[in-house]
Design a protein around this motif. Sequence first.
Motif, PDB file in Angstrom:
ATOM      1  N   VAL A 196       1.003  -1.125   0.144  1.00 47.19           N
ATOM      2  CA  VAL A 196      -0.082   0.078   0.002  1.00 47.19           C
ATOM      3  C   VAL A 196       0.954   1.105  -0.158  1.00 47.19           C
ATOM      4  N   ARG A 197       0.563   2.299  -0.863  1.00 45.85           N
ATOM      5  CA  ARG A 197       1.211   3.337  -1.071  1.00 45.85           C
ATOM      6  C   ARG A 197       0.082   4.662  -0.518  1.00 45.85           C
ATOM      7  N   TYR A 198       0.529   5.308   0.365  1.00 48.29           N
ATOM      8  CA  TYR A 198      -0.395   6.272   0.955  1.00 48.29           C
ATOM      9  C   TYR A 198       0.369   7.563   1.516  1.00 48.29           C
ATOM     10  N   ASP A 199      -0.295   8.711   1.370  1.00 50.29           N
ATOM     11  CA  ASP A 199       0.154   9.880   1.935  1.00 50.29           C
ATOM     12  C   ASP A 199      -0.251  10.151   3.436  1.00 50.29           C
ATOM     13  N   LYS A 200       0.752  10.322   4.353  1.00 49.38           N
ATOM     14  CA  LYS A 200       0.302  10.597   5.649  1.00 49.38           C
ATOM     15  C   LYS A 200       0.675  12.021   6.106  1.00 49.38           C
ATOM     16  N   LYS A 201      -0.023  12.860   7.043  1.00 51.27           N
ATOM     17  CA  LYS A 201       0.024  14.084   7.353  1.00 51.27           C
ATOM     18  C   LYS A 201       1.177  13.892   8.658  1.00 51.27           C
ATOM     19  N   HIS A 202       2.056  14.562   8.380  1.00 52.97           N
ATOM     20  CA  HIS A 202       3.301  14.665   9.373  1.00 52.97           C
ATOM     21  C   HIS A 202       3.878  15.752   9.392  1.00 52.97           C
ATOM     22  N   THR A 203       3.684  16.508  10.522  1.00 49.06           N
ATOM     23  CA  THR A 203       4.309  17.829  10.870  1.00 49.06           C
ATOM     24  C   THR A 203       3.650  18.997   9.838  1.00 49.06           C
ATOM     25  N   GLY A 204       2.428  18.828   9.598  1.00 50.01           N
ATOM     26  CA  GLY A 204       1.751  19.807   8.793  1.00 50.01           C
ATOM     27  C   GLY A 204       1.687  19.565   7.356  1.00 50.01           C
ATOM     28  N   ARG A 205       2.448  18.672   6.814  1.00 47.91           N
ATOM     29  CA  ARG A 205       2.534  18.377   5.515  1.00 47.91           C
ATOM     30  C   ARG A 205       2.215  16.682   5.160  1.00 47.91           C
ATOM     31  N   TRP A 206       2.037  16.643   3.983  1.00 47.76           N
ATOM     32  CA  TRP A 206       1.426  15.405   3.446  1.00 47.76           C
ATOM     33  C   TRP A 206       2.887  14.711   2.854  1.00 47.76           C
ATOM     34  N   VAL A 207       3.206  13.256   3.289  1.00 49.39           N
ATOM     35  CA  VAL A 207       4.215  12.766   3.028  1.00 49.39           C
ATOM     36  C   VAL A 207       3.886  11.329   2.635  1.00 49.39           C
ATOM     37  N   ARG A 208       4.565  11.015   1.465  1.00 49.58           N
ATOM     38  CA  ARG A 208       4.440   9.611   0.738  1.00 49.58           C
ATOM     39  C   ARG A 208       5.118   8.579   1.657  1.00 49.58           C
ATOM     40  N   GLN A 209       4.197   7.660   1.820  1.00 49.12           N
ATOM     41  CA  GLN A 209       4.813   6.310   2.595  1.00 49.12           C
ATOM     42  C   GLN A 209       4.434   5.037   2.170  1.00 49.12           C
ATOM     43  N   TRP A 210       5.060   3.889   2.604  1.00 47.12           N
ATOM     44  CA  TRP A 210       4.649   2.642   2.057  1.00 47.12           C
ATOM     45  C   TRP A 210       4.329   1.522   3.273  1.00 47.12           C
ATOM     46  N   SER A 211       3.430   0.711   3.018  1.00 47.29           N
ATOM     47  CA  SER A 211       3.337  -0.430   3.928  1.00 47.29           C
ATOM     48  C   SER A 211       3.417  -1.714   3.300  1.00 47.29           C
ATOM     49  N   GLY A 212       3.931  -2.642   3.705  1.00 50.20           N
ATOM     50  CA  GLY A 212       3.798  -3.845   3.303  1.00 50.20           C
ATOM     51  C   GLY A 212       5.197  -4.669   3.103  1.00 50.20           C
ATOM     52  N   PRO A 213       5.276  -5.778   2.698  1.00 52.76           N
ATOM     53  CA  PRO A 213       4.048  -6.517   2.124  1.00 52.76           C
ATOM     54  C   PRO A 213       2.952  -6.916   2.973  1.00 52.76           C
ATOM     55  N   LEU A 214       1.662  -6.639   2.766  1.00 53.89           N
ATOM     56  CA  LEU A 214       0.597  -7.104   3.413  1.00 53.89           C
ATOM     57  C   LEU A 214       0.142  -8.565   3.394  1.00 53.89           C
ATOM     58  N   ALA A 215       0.573  -9.079   2.336  1.00 50.31           N
ATOM     59  CA  ALA A 215       0.066 -10.471   2.087  1.00 50.31           C
ATOM     60  C   ALA A 215       1.083 -11.013   0.958  1.00 50.31           C
ATOM     61  N   THR A 216       1.533 -12.465   1.206  1.00 48.07           N
ATOM     62  CA  THR A 216       2.182 -13.074   0.024  1.00 48.07           C
ATOM     63  C   THR A 216       1.559 -14.171  -0.321  1.00 48.07           C
ATOM     64  N   ASP A 217       1.409 -14.627  -1.526  1.00 48.78           N
ATOM     65  CA  ASP A 217       0.834 -15.947  -1.971  1.00 48.78           C
ATOM     66  C   ASP A 217       1.894 -16.308  -2.702  1.00 48.78           C
ATOM     67  N   GLY A 218       2.227 -17.747  -2.655  1.00 46.70           N
ATOM     68  CA  GLY A 218       3.086 -18.498  -3.503  1.00 46.70           C
ATOM     69  C   GLY A 218       2.351 -19.320  -4.573  1.00 46.70           C
ATOM     70  N   PRO A 219       2.945 -19.848  -5.489  1.00 47.84           N
ATOM     71  CA  PRO A 219       2.376 -20.757  -6.507  1.00 47.84           C
ATOM     72  C   PRO A 219       1.134 -21.470  -6.033  1.00 47.84           C
ATOM     73  N   SER A 220       0.148 -21.586  -6.706  1.00 45.38           N
ATOM     74  CA  SER A 220      -1.191 -22.390  -6.737  1.00 45.38           C
ATOM     75  C   SER A 220      -1.593 -22.562  -4.915  1.00 45.38           C
TER      76      SER A 220
END
Length: 133
Positions: A72-96
């Motif tokens: 997930v990519r999102y913008d988070k309010k930090h000290t009065g301005r919006w900062v781009r951040q990442w979260s994850g991996p949230l889930a991992t799926d292998g073959p089949s």
Amino acid sequence: MNRRRITTASPTAGLECGRNWPHHRSARGSVSGARAATHICWDNRYNARIDYSSSWVQDTSSRDRKAARAYVRYDKKHTGRWVRQWSGPLATDGPSRGVKHFQWGDSSSKGVVVYVCVGAKAPWQSGNRCKGF
């Protein structure tokens, strides 16, 4: 150097989007070898959540040994301005293995985008095999 901050956050009130979440967006995306779906909800105060029951990632290739991952990519309010951040991996799926459900939640966030990736490289790394939706 452009550094990315990786965080993992949990919803503060359960796993599902309820009636108190007035805004919703559902989306599906795929990249060669993987696909994902997500249901994002948010309120008027920029509290965002990804719904567990309808958000998943799936590895669609049985020929390679590269796992599918959701970020997930999102913008988070930090000290009065919006900062781009990442979260994850949230889930991992292998073959089949079927689908893997995921959730995410954060307050004071906007611009939430889910990325589905194949292989070990994350969306912010060069040479990745990722697609945002």
